[in-house]
Write a protein that holds these residues in place. Structure first.
Motif, PDB file in Angstrom:
ATOM      1  N   ASN A 192       0.744  -1.067   0.397  1.00 25.15           N
ATOM      2  CA  ASN A 192      -0.026   0.078   0.024  1.00 25.15           C
ATOM      3  C   ASN A 192       0.625   1.170  -0.006  1.00 25.15           C
ATOM      4  O   ASN A 192       1.503   1.455   1.158  1.00 25.15           O
ATOM      5  N   TYR A 193       0.925   2.228  -1.177  1.00 22.77           N
ATOM      6  CA  TYR A 193       2.197   3.509  -1.236  1.00 22.77           C
ATOM      7  C   TYR A 193       1.236   4.573  -0.821  1.00 22.77           C
ATOM      8  O   TYR A 193       2.160   5.326  -0.807  1.00 22.77           O
ATOM      9  N   SER A 194       0.182   4.224   0.553  1.00 18.70           N
ATOM     10  CA  SER A 194      -0.586   5.644   0.618  1.00 18.70           C
ATOM     11  C   SER A 194       0.167   5.620   2.659  1.00 18.70           C
ATOM     12  O   SER A 194      -0.670   6.798   2.754  1.00 18.70           O
ATOM     13  N   TYR A 195       0.880   4.356   2.904  1.00 18.84           N
ATOM     14  CA  TYR A 195       0.806   5.016   3.976  1.00 18.84           C
ATOM     15  C   TYR A 195       2.174   3.950   4.711  1.00 18.84           C
ATOM     16  O   TYR A 195       2.472   2.842   3.794  1.00 18.84           O
ATOM     17  N   THR A 196       2.296   3.807   5.963  1.00 23.08           N
ATOM     18  CA  THR A 196       3.926   3.426   6.285  1.00 23.08           C
ATOM     19  C   THR A 196       3.373   2.281   7.256  1.00 23.08           C
ATOM     20  O   THR A 196       1.941   1.843   8.108  1.00 23.08           O
ATOM     21  N   ALA A 197       4.271   0.816   7.535  1.00 26.83           N
ATOM     22  CA  ALA A 197       3.741  -0.091   8.838  1.00 26.83           C
ATOM     23  C   ALA A 197       4.808   0.014   9.622  1.00 26.83           C
ATOM     24  O   ALA A 197       6.246   0.172   9.037  1.00 26.83           O
ATOM     25  N   VAL A 198       4.438  -0.836  10.913  1.00 29.12           N
ATOM     26  CA  VAL A 198       5.656  -0.674  12.028  1.00 29.12           C
ATOM     27  C   VAL A 198       4.761  -1.882  12.191  1.00 29.12           C
ATOM     28  O   VAL A 198       4.320  -3.143  11.955  1.00 29.12           O
ATOM     29  N   THR A 213      10.440  -1.166  14.345  1.00 33.12           N
ATOM     30  CA  THR A 213      11.075  -0.778  12.418  1.00 33.12           C
ATOM     31  C   THR A 213       9.550  -0.277  11.752  1.00 33.12           C
ATOM     32  O   THR A 213       8.072  -0.331  12.258  1.00 33.12           O
ATOM     33  N   ARG A 214       9.883   1.336  11.233  1.00 30.52           N
ATOM     34  CA  ARG A 214       8.485   1.526  10.336  1.00 30.52           C
ATOM     35  C   ARG A 214       9.005   2.114   8.885  1.00 30.52           C
ATOM     36  O   ARG A 214      10.596   2.481   8.797  1.00 30.52           O
ATOM     37  N   TYR A 215       8.303   1.091   8.075  1.00 28.94           N
ATOM     38  CA  TYR A 215       9.188   0.914   6.271  1.00 28.94           C
ATOM     39  C   TYR A 215       7.545   1.450   5.992  1.00 28.94           C
ATOM     40  O   TYR A 215       6.446   0.709   5.730  1.00 28.94           O
ATOM     41  N   TYR A 216       7.841   1.444   4.778  1.00 28.87           N
ATOM     42  CA  TYR A 216       7.692   1.728   3.866  1.00 28.87           C
ATOM     43  C   TYR A 216       7.725   1.722   1.884  1.00 28.87           C
ATOM     44  O   TYR A 216       9.201   0.912   1.647  1.00 28.87           O
ATOM     45  N   PRO A 217       6.519   0.794   1.372  1.00 24.53           N
ATOM     46  CA  PRO A 217       5.353   0.795   1.609  1.00 24.53           C
ATOM     47  C   PRO A 217       4.998  -0.426   2.550  1.00 24.53           C
ATOM     48  O   PRO A 217       5.829  -1.152   3.204  1.00 24.53           O
ATOM     49  N   ALA A 218       3.710   0.297   3.255  1.00 22.47           N
ATOM     50  CA  ALA A 218       2.841  -1.592   4.108  1.00 22.47           C
ATOM     51  C   ALA A 218       2.804  -2.336   3.110  1.00 22.47           C
ATOM     52  O   ALA A 218       2.165  -2.061   1.889  1.00 22.47           O
ATOM     53  N   THR A 219       3.080  -3.424   3.702  1.00 21.66           N
ATOM     54  CA  THR A 219       2.740  -4.719   3.865  1.00 21.66           C
ATOM     55  C   THR A 219       2.636  -5.456   4.906  1.00 21.66           C
ATOM     56  O   THR A 219       3.217  -4.926   6.224  1.00 21.66           O
ATOM     57  N   PRO A 220       2.208  -6.601   4.917  1.00 24.09           N
ATOM     58  CA  PRO A 220       1.807  -7.211   6.364  1.00 24.09           C
ATOM     59  C   PRO A 220       2.876  -7.814   6.000  1.00 24.09           C
ATOM     60  O   PRO A 220       3.649  -8.527   5.154  1.00 24.09           O
ATOM     61  N   TRP A 221       3.648  -7.425   7.587  1.00 31.73           N
ATOM     62  CA  TRP A 221       4.373  -9.221   8.581  1.00 31.73           C
ATOM     63  C   TRP A 221       4.286  -9.932   8.049  1.00 31.73           C
ATOM     64  O   TRP A 221       3.687 -10.810   7.356  1.00 31.73           O
ATOM     65  N   ARG A 222       5.694 -11.221   7.518  1.00 33.86           N
ATOM     66  CA  ARG A 222       5.548 -12.146   6.492  1.00 33.86           C
ATOM     67  C   ARG A 222       6.172 -13.346   8.075  1.00 33.86           C
ATOM     68  O   ARG A 222       7.426 -12.843   8.777  1.00 33.86           O
TER      69      ARG A 222
END
Length: 1150
Positions: A205-211, A260-269
């Motif tokens: 998702n290019y609109s958000y970051t993931a934590v 950890t904050r990363y972009y783009p957002a994606t579910p954690w493996r």
């Protein structure tokens, strides 16, 4: 004089056997196109005693037959050479293909590879690619420091005040065992929609970051919530970076708090077991957070260390080792009254994967006994750090001591070795539950610029063995802009599925001050990282103009390869970098050592060398000439090299401007033409962007044809060079069918197929039905026969590959064949190149029969065998006497190609030692073969069942009857220790194993990395005709061996063994597992390979404030708290906030 009798219960056969008729389907032996043999015979090296080489070598009981004489076997060898050469001249079509190329000279141009220009261009392109990532990194780091400085710390912040996407939230919500209270805490978590993105090999998702927050950190703590609050502003910078450079992959901020904050957002493996991922233990974070380290770990193994405490120490040491990278050096020692290394390493060694594995295994063998002697431990550690005669990091120096407590402060040791400059930091770790006074341990750390930690239980290990990095980061933060250096990492496996990547890292500093006029903060906030996929770097290198055996490679300052065609890890563990040394990626020699050193030093260079290369299938060794050219990649730690064979200096570039001709040649790719023109395999290359790839070549060809009906070879979405060369080679190989193959009867010469493969990516197999049994790689550049033919002159035989563990070949319907191939060398003016390989596929069974006749006393296939009676004598031959005479053709790798023994036909392709160990050993001992041993550090092995060593039950503390009867014992630390052992033993029987990779690795991983020893054989220096004897008493054997000219074959004639008393050691060729993790790691560290560390070191700053050194908490953790913490960790749930024991949390107010 007669040969000594072969007694062992058998004798020479008396009756003469009737000669077999020539097989109906076989051809007449091809007449020698060179006429009768003439000229002097080749030199003969006599290995037998002279009396044994008499005109007649007869044996008692067999007056009619004798072992063949030297000139007879040389005659057989010439007949074999003539037959092979004749068939290849008729069907190979080498000369005809040369003429075809010359007839079509107007359809292509000859281009030159200029090594220096090529390598400089590629290095420049890689520099530009990485520089764009560096600019994005700097924008992120500057923004992060500004955002944090402007942030106001909130003591009363709550979870519901922060909205963010929790990358592990979906997995936790889906967990049927998750508690309702945790579900209720998800109200602040965003729920996002994702779309598949091939660049990330993931849904994003290019609109958000993931934590991502580590499992053992409570996400509702004040520190974490404030961290989430200020880092939210990074989202807009991530998005803007991508707008400026759409090729950016993962942009990551790894915080020193573990967030950890990363972009783009994606579910954690998330793995199947507990998720142990912590960004602070990732290779890229460790490299960016501190300068290189020289570390000595000393472990108290005195008798006061109880069972659980010793286990905690062992696990702590292993976790500590995981915080080290290849830029660091380490040693581990245990001490009581005396200190000694736990492993075979007697000095500091590089903290690479293999050395750390040796340490981890050795630590498990530590046993507690004796009395505590801090002085012995520290003196050993300081001596290690003062040893200047070894390779080391020469930057941060530190001692890490693990103990259960003691009274001695060893001030005299510090005064002698470390004061007043205090160049060595001392970190002390109080391990286990005990009532000892910890003041001496605190004093040691505080007076030596270190830190004091407590590890009361397993839950505290991971946090407290990594927070020392914050202390090491102080000089870096205080250095300011000087320390803002972008570093590029080793190759490693991306945790989010991107594959192999390198990461650019930049530290982020805390720029706040505690108050007006106060000292500025000296804590590192974290590390910013941007990934670059290796595939993106590979795309900048020339793909197909370098030929099948040319390639580009790159190495770093450690000599590890960043790019190399042999960088193919079979299994990856994202906890460790992928470290393959250049000298392990290739076969090591002095020239390559010199090239490697020059590249590490950042020099330019060019060198032509003669070296050994391993075949693609790893069965053969070839001695070849290669040109190496190298230049540094500026602004990075990398150096780029180019390798070219002399015959790849030039290459063909098709110029098919005539569209009518394009269409004509293209029609020969259509399956409708295969019946008359032969089957065509096309290399699965990226001809056009919209071409759908497929592992099935028939399907790939179908996709290719469908696309070509929509676009032209000159389309902008296609690679015009690849397409034009493919279509040109389609037409050229079709002309070979027309001029040579179509009018020949393959059955007459016992051929299953004829074929041609080209640099352009075409493999044409004739007739069409032969394609059903074609097993070679459709990409010529990845086909072993193709690459070996280019590197060898003459005819290269390739028997079908057979594993000794598999069942023998099935000789049904004559479908098993032996490939014979040779390169087509084309001379155009003064330019020479090899654009194609042609060959035939021999019918194995028919050629085995033909082989017997060619190596017999018959002068013609229709002539009867010479009859031998009581009054006459004959030499044995490979046809009539096949019950007593073994005749074989063995290739240059030692693999069986043909035999006169029918029962050995199904063993063709096997290493000859598996067929006749005694004879193969004799050939090796007489220098017909040379052996090359190497190690494959990228292999994958099935997981080994856990043994007793290092298993959880080992060393369990067992209370005595007296303990049980003592009421005080039940409230002691020992009782709690036993309870913990039982608790963990019930849930994770191997919770104390050194390497928790399985818990942290991907759920699909079932194999682990290991080291395999490889052995290949190749022809030695002997190039003559030999007679020799295998001296084995009454079981001695005569044999003759001779190389066949213009081939990779050895012709061997030997007496068949009649008894087994002479069984010798069998030579091994197949890969074998190295349980010791390679070639004596303890010996290798004594001669370390050349390397260079980072050019800047930050280990000292005069303004550093060392007052924060972990003076400890005022109360011990309660039993209830510890039980809750352990249970929560085991269940994979984040624990509720508890008082922090000796952590940096209080110092991290943002």
């Amino acid at each position: 004089m007669a040969v000594p009798a072969r007694t062992c219960g058998s004798s020479w056969p008396g009756p003469v056997r009737t000669a077999r008729p020539w097989p109906g389907r076989g051809p007449r032996p091809f007449p020698d196109p060179r006429g009768p043999a003439s000229g002097p015979a080749r030199p003969l090296l006599l290995l037998l005693p002279p009396l044994l080489l008499l005109p007649l070598l007869t044996a008692p009981g067999a007056s009619a037959y004798s072992f063949p004489q030297q000139h007879t076997m040389q005659h057989w060898a010439r007949r074999l050479e003539q037959e092979i050469d004749g068939v290849m001249r008729i069907f190979g079509g080498v000369q005809q293909l040369r003429e075809i190329y010359k007839d079509n000279r107007n359809l292509f141009e000859v281009q030159e590879n200029e090594p220096q220009k090529l390598v400089e261009k590629v290095a420049g392109d890689i520099e530009s690619l990485l520089d764009r990532k560096v600019q994005a990194l700097k924008r992120l780091a500057d923004a992060a420091e500004s955002f944090q400085k402007a942030h106001r710390w909130q003591d009363n912040i709550k979870e519901e005040d922060i909205m963010y996407y929790d990358a592990k939230g979906d997995a936790e919500l889906d967990d049927p065992e998750g508690e309702d209270v945790e579900r209720g805490s998800k109200t602040s978590t965003l729920r996002l929609d994702f779309m598949e993105d091939p660049n990330f090999k993931n849904k994003v998702n290019y609109s958000y970051t993931a934590v991502q927050i580590p499992t053992d950190i409570y996400k509702g703590s004040t520190v974490i919530l404030n961290e989430l609050n200020w880092t939210e502003a990074l989202e807009n910078v991530f998005i803007e970076n991508r707008r400026q450079d759409p090729t950016l992959l993962w942009q990551v901020f790894g915080s020193a708090t573990g967030v950890t904050r990363y972009y783009p957002a994606t579910p954690w493996r998330a793995p199947k077991k507990i998720d142990l991922y912590d960004v602070r233990r990732r290779p890229w974070y460790i490299q960016g957070a501190s300068s290189p380290k020289d570390m000595v770990i000393i472990v108290d193994v005195s008798g006061s260390v109880s069972g659980l405490t010793l286990k905690l120490m062992k696990t702590s040491v292993c976790e500590m080792l995981d915080t080290l990278s290849d830029d660091d050096y380490v040693n581990v020692a245990s001490f009581n009254e005396k200190a000694q290394p736990v492993s075979c390493f007697t000095h500091l060694v590089q903290a690479n994967v293999r050395n750390k594995k040796v340490f981890k295994e050795a630590v498990q063998g530590m046993v507690a006994k004796g009395t505590t002697g801090y002085k012995a431990g520290f003196e050993y550690a300081f001596d290690q750090l003062q040893n200047s005669n070894i390779t080391r990091a020469n930057c941060n120096k530190m001692i890490m001591m693990f103990t259960d407590g003691g009274e001695d402060r060893v001030q005299d040791v510090f005064e002698k070795y470390n004061w007043p400059n205090r160049t060595v930091r001392v970190f002390t770790f109080s391990v286990g539950q005990h009532n000892y006074d910890v003041t001496p341990l605190q004093w040691m750390a505080c007076t030596n610029k270190g830190y004091y930690f407590e590890i009361p239980s397993i839950g505290a290990i991971r946090i407290n063995t990594q927070e020392y990095l914050d202390v090491l980061g102080r000089p870096m933060v205080l250095a300011g802009k000087e320390a803002k250096q972008v570093q590029w990492t080793n190759v490693y496996e991306d945790a989010l599925g991107l594959g192999l990547v390198v990461t650019g890292t930049l530290p982020v500093f805390n720029l706040t001050q505690d108050g007006p006029g106060e000292k500025k903060n000296q804590l590192i906030l974290g590390v910013m990282g941007i990934d670059v996929a290796l595939n993106d770097i590979k795309r900048l290198t020339p793909n197909y103009t370098l030929g099948a055996n040319g390639y580009v490679f790159a190495i770093d300052l450690n000599g590890y390869v960043l790019l190399h065609p042999n960088l193919k890890p079979q299994t990856t563990n994202f906890r460790e970098p992928v470290t393959l040394d250049f000298l392990d990626a290739e076969l090591e020699d002095e020239n390559k050592e010199e090239i490697r050193r020059s590249m590490i030093d950042g020099n330019k260079g060019h060198k032509q060398i003669r070296t050994l290369v391993k075949s693609l299938d790893e069965r053969y060794i070839d001695e070849v000439i290669r040109n190496y050219t190298w230049v540094p990649i500026r602004s990075t730690n990398y150096s780029l090299g180019l390798v070219l064979p002399p015959y790849s200096t030039f290459y063909l570039q098709a110029n098919l401007s005539d569209q009518i001709l394009q269409v004509k040649y293209f029609e020969f790719l259509l399956p409708s033409s295969f019946e008359s023109e032969g089957h065509v395999f096309i290399a699965p290359r990226e001809y056009c962007k919209d071409l759908n790839a497929s592992d099935n070549n028939t399907e790939f060809l179908k996709n290719f044809i469908e696309l070509m009906e929509k676009v032209t070879p000159d389309s902008k979405q296609c690679n015009n060079f690849l397409l034009h060369n493919l279509i040109l080679d389609t037409g050229i190989t079709q002309q070979l069918v027309e001029r040579v193959w179509r009018d020949q009867d393959l059955n007459t010469y016992s051929l299953l197929a004829v074929f041609a493969a080209t640099d352009g990516g075409i493999t044409r197999v004739f007739p069409n039905k032969a394609a059903e049994d074609w097993t070679e790689n459709p990409e010529p550049f990845n086909a072993s026969f193709y690459r070996r033919s280019l590197d060898n002159h003459g005819y290269v035989f390739k028997p079908p590959h057979q594993d000794s563990l598999l069942r023998p070949l099935e000789l049904e319907n004559d479908t098993v064949g032996v490939l014979v191939s040779t390169a087509v060398e084309l001379s155009l003016g003064r330019r020479t190149l090899r654009p194609a390989v042609v060959g035939v596929k021999l019918d194995l069974e028919a050629w085995a029969e033909k082989f017997k006749v060619l190596a017999s006393n018959r002068t013609h296939q229709d002539h009867p065998q010479k009859q031998c009676g009581p009054s006459s004598h004959c030499e044995m031959d490979c046809e009539v006497n096949n019950e007593d005479l073994l005749c074989v053709l063995i290739d240059d790798g030692g693999f069986l190609v043909l035999s006169n023994q029918n029962h050995q036909w199904d063993q063709v392709g096997r290493f000859f030692s598996e067929v006749d160990a005694n004879l193969m050993l004799a050939l090796y001992n007489n220098s017909f073969y040379t052996r090359k041993e190497s190690y494959d550090y990228q292999a994958a092995c099935a997981p080994q069942p856990p043994g007793n060593l290092g298993a959880a039950p080992r060393g369990v503390f067992v209370p005595t009857i007296a303990d049980f009867l003592n009421l005080a014992w039940w409230t002691s630390a020992a009782a709690w220790s036993l309870f913990q052992q039982l608790l963990y033993g019930l849930i994770y029987h191997s919770w104390f194993q050194a390497d928790p990779a399985e818990a942290e690795g991907s759920p699909e991983t079932r194999e682990s990395s290991c080291v395999m020893k490889q052995t290949q054989y190749y022809f030695g220096s002997v190039n003559a005709s030999y007679n020799a004897i295998i001296d084995c008493g009454n079981c001695s054997r005569l044999f003759h061996a001779q190389r066949l000219t213009n081939t990779n074959l050895l012709f061997v004639v030997a007496e068949k063994p009649l008894c087994s008393q002479c069984e010798a050691g069998r030579l091994l060729q197949k890969e074998t597992h190295c349980p010791a993790d390679g070639p004596e790691q303890c010996e290798l560290v004594q001669r370390p390979r050349y390397r260079r560390g980072p050019h800047i070191c930050f280990d000292y700053n005069a303004t550093e404030d060392t007052s924060d050194c972990g003076r400890g908490a005022s109360f011990p953790p309660s039993l209830g708290i510890l039980v809750s913490l352990q249970l929560l960790l085991l269940l994979g749930l984040p624990p509720r906030p508890q008082p922090q024991v000796h952590s940096f949390a209080a110092s991290r107010r943002l």
